[in-house]
Scaffold this motif. Structure first.
Motif, PDB file in Angstrom:
ATOM      1  N   PRO A   9      55.699   8.102  32.077  1.00 41.07           N
ATOM      2  CA  PRO A   9      56.599   8.612  31.041  1.00 41.07           C
ATOM      3  C   PRO A   9      55.894   9.202  29.830  1.00 41.07           C
ATOM      4  CG  PRO A   9      57.330   6.478  31.819  1.00 41.07           C
ATOM      5  CD  PRO A   9      55.982   6.690  32.417  1.00 41.07           C
ATOM      6  N   GLY A  10      54.719   8.763  29.501  1.00 44.20           N
ATOM      7  CA  GLY A  10      54.031   9.270  28.316  1.00 44.20           C
ATOM      8  C   GLY A  10      53.226  10.512  28.577  1.00 44.20           C
ATOM      9  N   ALA A  11      53.478  11.198  29.688  1.00 42.14           N
ATOM     10  CA  ALA A  11      52.664  12.332  30.080  1.00 42.14           C
ATOM     11  C   ALA A  11      52.726  13.474  29.088  1.00 42.14           C
ATOM     12  CB  ALA A  11      53.107  12.817  31.475  1.00 42.14           C
ATOM     13  N   VAL A  12      53.898  13.617  28.400  1.00 44.17           N
ATOM     14  CA  VAL A  12      54.061  14.756  27.505  1.00 44.17           C
ATOM     15  C   VAL A  12      53.061  14.699  26.354  1.00 44.17           C
ATOM     16  CG1 VAL A  12      55.651  15.935  25.933  1.00 44.17           C
ATOM     17  CG2 VAL A  12      56.488  14.995  28.105  1.00 44.17           C
ATOM     18  N   ALA A  13      52.823  13.513  25.862  1.00 41.60           N
ATOM     19  CA  ALA A  13      51.933  13.357  24.706  1.00 41.60           C
ATOM     20  C   ALA A  13      50.492  13.099  25.108  1.00 41.60           C
ATOM     21  CB  ALA A  13      52.457  12.228  23.825  1.00 41.60           C
ATOM     22  N   ALA A  14      50.240  12.936  26.384  1.00 37.19           N
ATOM     23  CA  ALA A  14      48.900  12.528  26.833  1.00 37.19           C
ATOM     24  C   ALA A  14      48.059  13.734  27.235  1.00 37.19           C
ATOM     25  CB  ALA A  14      49.016  11.562  27.997  1.00 37.19           C
ATOM     26  N   ASP A  15      46.781  13.669  26.902  1.00 36.89           N
ATOM     27  CA  ASP A  15      45.803  14.631  27.400  1.00 36.89           C
ATOM     28  C   ASP A  15      44.843  13.885  28.326  1.00 36.89           C
ATOM     29  OD1 ASP A  15      46.825  16.807  26.040  1.00 36.89           O
ATOM     30  OD2 ASP A  15      45.626  16.418  24.245  1.00 36.89           O
ATOM     31  N   VAL A  16      44.490  14.545  29.419  1.00 36.53           N
ATOM     32  CA  VAL A  16      43.612  13.894  30.415  1.00 36.53           C
ATOM     33  C   VAL A  16      42.407  14.803  30.673  1.00 36.53           C
ATOM     34  CG1 VAL A  16      43.448  12.946  32.742  1.00 36.53           C
ATOM     35  CG2 VAL A  16      45.619  12.834  31.492  1.00 36.53           C
ATOM     36  N   ARG A  17      41.236  14.181  30.646  1.00 41.15           N
ATOM     37  CA  ARG A  17      40.001  14.891  30.992  1.00 41.15           C
ATOM     38  C   ARG A  17      39.779  14.770  32.509  1.00 41.15           C
ATOM     39  NH1 ARG A  17      35.588  12.658  29.020  1.00 41.15           N
ATOM     40  NH2 ARG A  17      34.409  14.580  28.631  1.00 41.15           N
ATOM     41  N   VAL A  18      39.817  15.933  33.182  1.00 38.75           N
ATOM     42  CA  VAL A  18      39.798  15.951  34.661  1.00 38.75           C
ATOM     43  C   VAL A  18      38.564  16.714  35.164  1.00 38.75           C
ATOM     44  CG1 VAL A  18      41.021  16.717  36.731  1.00 38.75           C
ATOM     45  CG2 VAL A  18      42.311  15.835  34.766  1.00 38.75           C
ATOM     46  N   MET A  19      37.985  16.207  36.251  1.00 37.76           N
ATOM     47  CA  MET A  19      36.922  16.925  36.967  1.00 37.76           C
ATOM     48  C   MET A  19      37.294  16.956  38.464  1.00 37.76           C
ATOM     49  SD  MET A  19      33.767  14.211  37.468  1.00 37.76           S
ATOM     50  CE  MET A  19      33.010  15.343  38.609  1.00 37.76           C
ATOM     51  N   ILE A  20      36.716  17.869  39.187  1.00 38.62           N
ATOM     52  CA  ILE A  20      36.941  17.957  40.647  1.00 38.62           C
ATOM     53  C   ILE A  20      35.575  17.930  41.332  1.00 38.62           C
ATOM     54  CG2 ILE A  20      37.891  19.348  42.537  1.00 38.62           C
ATOM     55  CD1 ILE A  20      39.823  20.580  40.532  1.00 38.62           C
ATOM     56  N   ARG A  21      35.490  17.120  42.387  1.00 35.99           N
ATOM     57  CA  ARG A  21      34.215  16.987  43.085  1.00 35.99           C
ATOM     58  C   ARG A  21      34.436  16.932  44.603  1.00 35.99           C
ATOM     59  NH1 ARG A  21      33.087  10.716  41.151  1.00 35.99           N
ATOM     60  NH2 ARG A  21      34.578   9.702  42.590  1.00 35.99           N
ATOM     61  N   LEU A  22      33.352  17.199  45.349  1.00 38.33           N
ATOM     62  CA  LEU A  22      33.354  17.091  46.813  1.00 38.33           C
ATOM     63  C   LEU A  22      32.623  15.836  47.211  1.00 38.33           C
ATOM     64  CD1 LEU A  22      33.725  18.229  49.736  1.00 38.33           C
ATOM     65  CD2 LEU A  22      31.500  19.368  49.421  1.00 38.33           C
ATOM     66  N   LYS A  23      33.222  15.086  48.098  1.00 34.31           N
ATOM     67  CA  LYS A  23      32.594  13.856  48.594  1.00 34.31           C
ATOM     68  C   LYS A  23      32.279  14.040  50.078  1.00 34.31           C
ATOM     69  CE  LYS A  23      33.625   8.988  49.502  1.00 34.31           C
ATOM     70  NZ  LYS A  23      34.663   7.928  49.424  1.00 34.31           N
ATOM     71  N   GLN A  24      31.025  13.782  50.462  1.00 32.76           N
ATOM     72  CA  GLN A  24      30.612  13.833  51.873  1.00 32.76           C
ATOM     73  C   GLN A  24      29.705  12.652  52.186  1.00 32.76           C
ATOM     74  OE1 GLN A  24      29.154  18.099  51.850  1.00 32.76           O
ATOM     75  NE2 GLN A  24      30.231  18.083  53.845  1.00 32.76           N
ATOM     76  N   VAL A  25      29.680  12.277  53.445  1.00 32.03           N
ATOM     77  CA  VAL A  25      28.796  11.206  53.911  1.00 32.03           C
ATOM     78  C   VAL A  25      27.672  11.847  54.713  1.00 32.03           C
ATOM     79  CG1 VAL A  25      28.590   9.106  55.269  1.00 32.03           C
ATOM     80  CG2 VAL A  25      30.686   9.551  53.966  1.00 32.03           C
ATOM     81  N   VAL A  26      26.427  11.682  54.246  1.00 31.99           N
ATOM     82  CA  VAL A  26      25.256  12.261  54.893  1.00 31.99           C
ATOM     83  C   VAL A  26      24.333  11.129  55.296  1.00 31.99           C
ATOM     84  CG1 VAL A  26      23.329  13.855  54.666  1.00 31.99           C
ATOM     85  CG2 VAL A  26      25.482  14.333  53.464  1.00 31.99           C
ATOM     86  N   ASN A  27      24.155  10.980  56.611  1.00 26.33           N
ATOM     87  CA  ASN A  27      23.291   9.915  57.145  1.00 26.33           C
ATOM     88  C   ASN A  27      23.676   8.553  56.580  1.00 26.33           C
ATOM     89  OD1 ASN A  27      21.738  11.806  58.624  1.00 26.33           O
ATOM     90  ND2 ASN A  27      20.462  12.213  56.814  1.00 26.33           N
ATOM     91  N   GLY A  28      24.975   8.328  56.496  1.00 28.42           N
ATOM     92  CA  GLY A  28      25.464   7.030  56.029  1.00 28.42           C
ATOM     93  C   GLY A  28      25.523   6.882  54.528  1.00 28.42           C
ATOM     94  N   GLN A  29      25.066   7.876  53.786  1.00 30.12           N
ATOM     95  CA  GLN A  29      25.070   7.809  52.334  1.00 30.12           C
ATOM     96  C   GLN A  29      26.132   8.763  51.779  1.00 30.12           C
ATOM     97  OE1 GLN A  29      23.045   5.693  50.517  1.00 30.12           O
ATOM     98  NE2 GLN A  29      22.369   4.905  52.524  1.00 30.12           N
TER      99      GLN A  29
END
Length: 362
Positions: free
Chosen positions: A284-304
């Motif tokens: 409900p408080g979305a109108v007054a809220a500001d959010v710091r957002v980032m976008i990333r890619l997640k992959q599993v390479v050799n189990g890591q």
């Protein structure tokens, strides 16, 4: 009585004389060939036969002359002299009898035939053999010799040979000396003196610097160099050469070759086009809220787990949609899948996850 007996003796004498005369006439007539009798007493046909020298011919018989090998016009004239008629019954190819001459005659020489008999003969079409030996090919350029032979519908095969005196590219010899259309004639073409020839060494798999040295040692030069990727040879090594090993070439010939660029790098690429509404995660408080957002890619390479930032931190109002639109996301080599995450940069909370699939490209 004596008179009657004398008359009887006289009649018998006359009868005997008549019989003797008849017998003599018949005998001499047969010996002289004056009469010939067949069945029914009619004169018989004269059969074709060979007459011995002691026998004689009648006026309607002649011996067949020999016309073999004669041109048709001369054969016709010779038969005409014997009151015979020439008739061409056919034509045949011949390698021994010239074109237009008689190959064979149906009635052999000396056979007795009736005058005006039609004498059947076979006439030569000549030979389709091409006399290669009469074409003066020796010393002719290979190209000119090939053209001449092909004009005579012959198939040409060329073979190089070293020769100290015949100019390079000229005909040394040929075989066979005669051939029929469609058959093969082999031309032996001069490759020049053998002393001026060199054998091409094998340089496949050598490092380029070593390959150049090997060519120089053989009296040859490096030719055009091309490059391409290779999964089996490291960068700088010769993949293949343009002239096969052991080929005989002139001294100083340039040998082209191809050098490896090493394995080609392969990229794994994905794309995404989505939107994420922040209101669902803020409430409900979305109108007054500001959010710091980032976008990333997640992959599993050799189990890591490996992360890759797709969008740096940006501030969005709680009611805004966050665009998640990337036309080319390059992932880790060899990894075919991953997840695009929308993350609260302050709390590291994952707000949304979008699976993506990667495809291999060069």
């Amino acid at each position: 009585m004596s008179g009657g007996f004398e008359k009887l003796l006289a009649a018998l004498g006359v009868l005997a004389a008549v019989i003797i005369v008849i017998i003599l006439v018949v005998v001499f007539a047969r010996l002289g060939g004056l009469f010939k009798f067949g069945s029914g007493g009619t004169e018989t046909e004269i059969q074709t036969e060979t007459v011995a020298p002691t026998e004689s011919l009648n006026d309607m018989e002649v011996p067949a002359p020999d016309v073999l090998g004669l041109p048709v016009d001369l054969a016709e004239a010779k038969l005409k002299e014997s009151t015979l008629i020439l008739k061409v019954s056919g034509y045949e190819d011949s390698d021994t009898v010239d074109k237009g001459c008689v190959i064979s005659q149906q009635v052999p020489e000396g056979t007795i035939v009736k005058k005006y008999t039609a004498m059947n003969v076979v006439v030569s079409n000549g030979s389709d053999l091409v006399k290669v030996s009469e074409m003066s090919l020796d010393g002719m350029t290979g190209e000119a010799a090939r053209l001449l032979l092909e004009q005579n519908k012959l198939v040409v095969q060329e073979k190089p040979e070293y020769h100290d005196t015949v100019a390079e590219g000229s005909v040394i010899r040929f075989e066979p000396h005669q051939a029929r259309p469609g058959e093969t004639v082999t031309l032996y073409i001069s490759a020049g003196p053998a002393s001026a020839m060199r054998s091409v060494p094998a340089i496949d798999g050598l490092f380029e610097e070593d390959a150049v040295g090997t060519l120089a040692a053989a009296g040859l030069e490096p030719g055009d160099v091309s490059e391409e990727y290779s999964d089996t040879l490291e960068i700088g090594y010769v993949i293949r050469q343009g002239i096969a090993p052991e080929t005989q070439v002139k001294e100083g010939t340039a040998v082209p070759y191809t050098v490896s660029l090493g394995p080609e790098e392969r990229r794994y690429v994905a794309s995404i086009n989505e939107h994420y509404n922040l209101g669902g995660s803020i409430g409900p408080g979305a109108v007054a809220a500001d959010v710091r957002v980032m976008i990333r890619l997640k992959q599993v390479v050799n189990g890591q787990v490996v992360y890759q930032t797709l969008m740096d931190t940006m501030v969005y109002n709680g009611t805004q949609d966050v665009p998640i639109s990337f036309s080319e996301i390059e992932g880790e080599p060899g990894v075919g899948s991953g997840e695009v995450e929308v993350v609260n940069a302050d709390t590291d909370q994952v707000l949304a996850i979008y699976p993506v699939t990667f495809t291999q490209t060069h």
